[in-house]
Write an enzyme that holds these catalytic residues in place. Structure first.
Site, PDB file in Angstrom:
ATOM      1  N   GLN A  72      35.878  49.855  42.092  1.00 30.45           N
ATOM      2  CA  GLN A  72      34.691  49.038  41.871  1.00 30.45           C
ATOM      3  C   GLN A  72      33.912  48.890  43.176  1.00 30.45           C
ATOM      4  OE1 GLN A  72      36.358  45.389  40.297  1.00 30.45           O
ATOM      5  NE2 GLN A  72      35.870  45.998  38.213  1.00 30.45           N
ATOM      6  N   GLY A  89      33.127  41.080  46.483  1.00 28.16           N
ATOM      7  CA  GLY A  89      33.928  42.204  46.962  1.00 28.16           C
ATOM      8  C   GLY A  89      34.267  42.165  48.445  1.00 28.16           C
ATOM      9  N   GLU A  90      34.411  40.948  49.012  1.00 22.00           N
ATOM     10  CA  GLU A  90      34.669  40.894  50.461  1.00 22.00           C
ATOM     11  C   GLU A  90      36.040  41.445  50.826  1.00 22.00           C
ATOM     12  OE1 GLU A  90      34.477  37.816  54.233  1.00 22.00           O
ATOM     13  OE2 GLU A  90      33.246  37.480  52.465  1.00 22.00           O
ATOM     14  N   ARG A  92      37.533  43.978  49.405  1.00 20.67           N
ATOM     15  CA  ARG A  92      37.362  45.439  49.446  1.00 20.67           C
ATOM     16  C   ARG A  92      36.637  45.856  50.730  1.00 20.67           C
ATOM     17  NH1 ARG A  92      34.332  45.631  44.140  1.00 20.67           N
ATOM     18  NH2 ARG A  92      34.827  43.419  44.105  1.00 20.67           N
ATOM     19  N   ASN A 124      35.627  33.590  43.232  1.00 22.40           N
ATOM     20  CA  ASN A 124      36.858  33.258  43.944  1.00 22.40           C
ATOM     21  C   ASN A 124      37.684  32.205  43.213  1.00 22.40           C
ATOM     22  OD1 ASN A 124      37.266  34.553  46.775  1.00 22.40           O
ATOM     23  ND2 ASN A 124      35.063  34.237  46.616  1.00 22.40           N
TER      24      ASN A 124
END
Length: 292
Positions: A72, A89-90, A92, A124
């Site tokens: 993703q 997406g932090e 990732r 989150n």
């Protein structure tokens, strides 16, 4: 079943229509074009509720990405002419930085600060990996962003109002106690027990005792009960000129009592005598050389 995003933004308010398409992008990345962005041009989300990242899990994710690639892409928005801010997406992003990637796959969306903050917070919260303090701060930010009551926030997130209220109470604890929760040195249940102690210095001292003696919640609650409710025999004693016992002395005495209680539980028949005079508090401990 409604997704947590649609449940939160649903209800017909203005924000729902503004964010609906962006939520769909986060839930279904195939609906938007994926582009490559130079990693040095990406900055973390300023509204990220997670303040502590598990480095072992980031390393594990990095190994997975190295083997299988990024399933993703991250979602970002333009921050200024030459930068992009992460919306989702932090983890990732951090994993790809560890792999020294120069470019990352991303979806670019045009979101406001309010929309970016809301999506980051809810994303989150739904992962349930936040510490109790991070979760409480996320709830507080959502309440302020959308001018919600605790009850309205609970309904939108599908949680009980008491859950929200209990988390928010943790934000009233001293900063060093909150730090202990963030570092997972004490649990949320430990922290909730500390709320009954009104003195901040005493709360901080109790945190140190929890860490030093590795107290479970029951041991802490028993200790607090001793602090808040003196033993009946002490109450019955009449001392017209009795000096008030300072908080430090009271904590010291109760710490000794707790230690002796632990020795007794180990099977040693310890006998103690306590005597209070005008100048001293005397504790006599008798430990038999032989077990009965």
């Amino acid at each position: 079943m409604k997704s947590p995003f649609s449940r939160f933004f649903g209800g017909g308010d203005k924000l729902a229509s503004e964010v609906k398409s962006d939520v769909e992008v986060i839930e279904n990345k195939t609906t938007e074009e994926v582009v490559k962005i130079t990693i040095d041009k990406i900055i973390p989300n300023r509204y990220q509720p997670r303040t502590v990242f598990d480095e072992e899990k980031i390393e594990e994710l990095a190994r997975t990405i190295h083997t299988h690639g990024v399933i993703q892409p991250i979602v970002v928005r333009r921050y200024n002419d030459d930068q992009y801010e992460i919306i989702a997406g932090e983890r990732r992003y951090r994993a790809m930085k560890k792999l020294n990637w120069t470019e990352v796959p991303a979806i670019i969306r045009n979101l406001s600060d309010k929309e970016t903050a809301s999506i980051a917070l809810i994303e989150n919260l739904q992962r349930e990996e936040l510490t109790a303090i991070e979760e409480a701060m996320a709830y507080q930010q959502l309440i302020e962003l959308h001018s919600l009551t605790q009850e309205a926030l609970a309904q939108r997130l599908g949680k009980g109002q008491s859950t929200i209220a209990n988390k928010l109470r943790l934000l009233k604890l001293p900063q060093n106690v909150q730090e202990a929760i963030l570092k997972r040195e004490i649990s949320e249940r430990h922290a909730r027990a500390l709320i009954s102690i009104k003195d901040e210095e005493a709360q901080s001292e109790l945190v140190e005792l929890i860490k030093e003696y590795d107290w479970n919640v029951r041991q802490l609650e028993d200790y607090i009960q001793q602090l808040l409710a003196p033993k009946e025999e002490e109450v019955k004693k009449e001392r017209p000129k009795r000096k008030a016992i300072s908080k430090d002395i009271r904590i010291a005495v109760n710490t000794i009592r707790q230690s002796l209680s632990m020795v007794t539980k180990s099977g040693i028949n310890v006998k103690t005598e306590e005597e209070e005079t005008e100048d001293f508090y005397t504790i006599t401990v008798k430990i038999p050389k032989k077990k009965n």
